[in-house]
Write a protein that holds these residues in place. Structure first.
Motif, PDB file in Angstrom:
ATOM      1  N   HIS A  12       0.862  -1.184   0.000  1.00 40.13           N
ATOM      2  CA  HIS A  12       0.000   0.000   0.000  1.00 40.13           C
ATOM      3  C   HIS A  12       0.900   1.236   0.000  1.00 40.13           C
ATOM      4  O   HIS A  12       1.014   1.932   0.999  1.00 40.13           O
ATOM      5  N   GLY A  13       1.569   1.465  -1.138  1.00 37.51           N
ATOM      6  CA  GLY A  13       2.435   2.620  -1.279  1.00 37.51           C
ATOM      7  C   GLY A  13       3.904   2.339  -1.018  1.00 37.51           C
ATOM      8  O   GLY A  13       4.730   3.230  -1.180  1.00 37.51           O
ATOM      9  N   GLN A  14       4.269   1.118  -0.657  1.00 32.54           N
ATOM     10  CA  GLN A  14       5.666   0.792  -0.357  1.00 32.54           C
ATOM     11  C   GLN A  14       6.320  -0.126  -1.394  1.00 32.54           C
ATOM     12  O   GLN A  14       7.456  -0.553  -1.217  1.00 32.54           O
ATOM     13  N   ALA A  15       5.635  -0.444  -2.483  1.00 34.60           N
ATOM     14  CA  ALA A  15       6.169  -1.419  -3.439  1.00 34.60           C
ATOM     15  C   ALA A  15       7.501  -0.973  -4.035  1.00 34.60           C
ATOM     16  O   ALA A  15       8.431  -1.769  -4.135  1.00 34.60           O
ATOM     17  N   ARG A  16       7.617   0.284  -4.428  1.00 35.80           N
ATOM     18  CA  ARG A  16       8.874   0.762  -5.024  1.00 35.80           C
ATOM     19  C   ARG A  16      10.027   0.617  -4.028  1.00 35.80           C
ATOM     20  O   ARG A  16      11.084   0.081  -4.356  1.00 35.80           O
ATOM     21  N   ALA A  17       9.821   1.075  -2.806  1.00 29.47           N
ATOM     22  CA  ALA A  17      10.875   0.985  -1.785  1.00 29.47           C
ATOM     23  C   ALA A  17      11.230  -0.469  -1.498  1.00 29.47           C
ATOM     24  O   ALA A  17      12.406  -0.813  -1.343  1.00 29.47           O
ATOM     25  N   ALA A  18      10.223  -1.346  -1.440  1.00 31.11           N
ATOM     26  CA  ALA A  18      10.485  -2.760  -1.192  1.00 31.11           C
ATOM     27  C   ALA A  18      11.285  -3.374  -2.341  1.00 31.11           C
ATOM     28  O   ALA A  18      12.282  -4.072  -2.109  1.00 31.11           O
ATOM     29  N   LEU A  19      10.883  -3.118  -3.577  1.00 34.73           N
ATOM     30  CA  LEU A  19      11.609  -3.663  -4.726  1.00 34.73           C
ATOM     31  C   LEU A  19      13.040  -3.150  -4.773  1.00 34.73           C
ATOM     32  O   LEU A  19      13.973  -3.910  -5.054  1.00 34.73           O
ATOM     33  N   GLU A  20      13.234  -1.872  -4.502  1.00 39.38           N
ATOM     34  CA  GLU A  20      14.593  -1.317  -4.487  1.00 39.38           C
ATOM     35  C   GLU A  20      15.428  -1.968  -3.388  1.00 39.38           C
ATOM     36  O   GLU A  20      16.614  -2.272  -3.579  1.00 39.38           O
ATOM     37  N   PHE A  21      14.822  -2.203  -2.226  1.00 37.42           N
ATOM     38  CA  PHE A  21      15.531  -2.871  -1.132  1.00 37.42           C
ATOM     39  C   PHE A  21      15.893  -4.301  -1.525  1.00 37.42           C
ATOM     40  O   PHE A  21      17.038  -4.734  -1.349  1.00 37.42           O
ATOM     41  N   THR A  31      12.273  -3.771 -12.608  1.00 35.90           N
ATOM     42  CA  THR A  31      11.330  -3.201 -13.569  1.00 35.90           C
ATOM     43  C   THR A  31      10.180  -2.618 -12.769  1.00 35.90           C
ATOM     44  O   THR A  31       9.618  -3.308 -11.916  1.00 35.90           O
ATOM     45  N   ILE A  32       9.849  -1.365 -13.045  1.00 31.34           N
ATOM     46  CA  ILE A  32       8.739  -0.719 -12.349  1.00 31.34           C
ATOM     47  C   ILE A  32       7.902   0.049 -13.367  1.00 31.34           C
ATOM     48  O   ILE A  32       8.431   0.828 -14.154  1.00 31.34           O
ATOM     49  N   ALA A  33       6.604  -0.196 -13.338  1.00 32.98           N
ATOM     50  CA  ALA A  33       5.645   0.591 -14.119  1.00 32.98           C
ATOM     51  C   ALA A  33       4.634   1.160 -13.123  1.00 32.98           C
ATOM     52  O   ALA A  33       4.161   0.444 -12.232  1.00 32.98           O
ATOM     53  N   THR A  34       4.322   2.428 -13.276  1.00 24.73           N
ATOM     54  CA  THR A  34       3.408   3.096 -12.349  1.00 24.73           C
ATOM     55  C   THR A  34       2.002   3.181 -12.942  1.00 24.73           C
ATOM     56  O   THR A  34       1.789   2.955 -14.139  1.00 24.73           O
ATOM     57  N   TYR A  35       1.070   3.556 -12.079  1.00 27.64           N
ATOM     58  CA  TYR A  35      -0.297   3.776 -12.561  1.00 27.64           C
ATOM     59  C   TYR A  35      -0.315   4.897 -13.605  1.00 27.64           C
ATOM     60  O   TYR A  35      -1.075   4.845 -14.569  1.00 27.64           O
ATOM     61  N   ALA A  36       0.550   5.907 -13.438  1.00 27.80           N
ATOM     62  CA  ALA A  36       0.641   6.992 -14.427  1.00 27.80           C
ATOM     63  C   ALA A  36       1.110   6.442 -15.775  1.00 27.80           C
ATOM     64  O   ALA A  36       0.625   6.869 -16.826  1.00 27.80           O
TER      65      ALA A  36
END
Length: 152
Positions: A12-21, A31-36
């Protein structure tokens, strides 16, 4: 036909930080794609959240993650529901992620990185069935088991 299973983690808003970690721990490509990226107007709450994300490493590690639509929420506070009691593991969690390697040195190095800001459930050490085993809940609320493979 070839089939494999990949853990898909929901945040819930932490996926980018978790993947980077996780990339910093296990290596590999992120690989990251956003809702935007998928058409949500910029500036809309949640537009920069992850709709599709993954880390894929040459060592075999792979994990996927995304941010569930809706308000961002902090990582669940409090002690993990998984604990050691009387030599057994008790839990209310539906799953753990398991990482298995070939040597104590290899798995111990991953443990040290993954344990940063984690709640340790069982320290990484020898166990009856393996020369290296440990369990922790990482800073994102995911419970991990790390162990060393043993030929049986």
């Amino acid at each position: 036909m070839s089939v494999n299973t990949v853990a898909h983690l929901n945040f819930h808003g932490q996926a980018r930080a978790a993947l980077e970690f996780y990339q910093s721990v296990f290596g590999g490509q992120i690989t990251i794609a956003t809702y935007a990226d998928f058409g949500m107007p910029a500036g809309t709450p949640g537009a920069t959240n992850v709709v599709f994300g993954q880390v894929v490493a040459d060592n075999g590690f792979r994990v996927m993650a995304y941010d569930v639509p809706g308000p961002d929420a902090p990582v669940a506070a409090g002690a993990p529901t998984t604990r050691r009691e009387n030599g057994t593991t008790t839990t209310a969690e539906p799953f753990f992620l398991s990482v298995r390697g070939d040597t104590v040195e290899e798995v111990g190095a991953l443990w040290k990185l993954l344990a940063e800001d984690a709640t340790v459930i069982e320290e990484f050490a020898g166990a009856q069935w393996t020369p290296g085993f440990g369990m922790l809940r990482d800073r994102f609320g995911v419970t991990w088991i790390l162990d060393v493979a043993v030929d049986r």
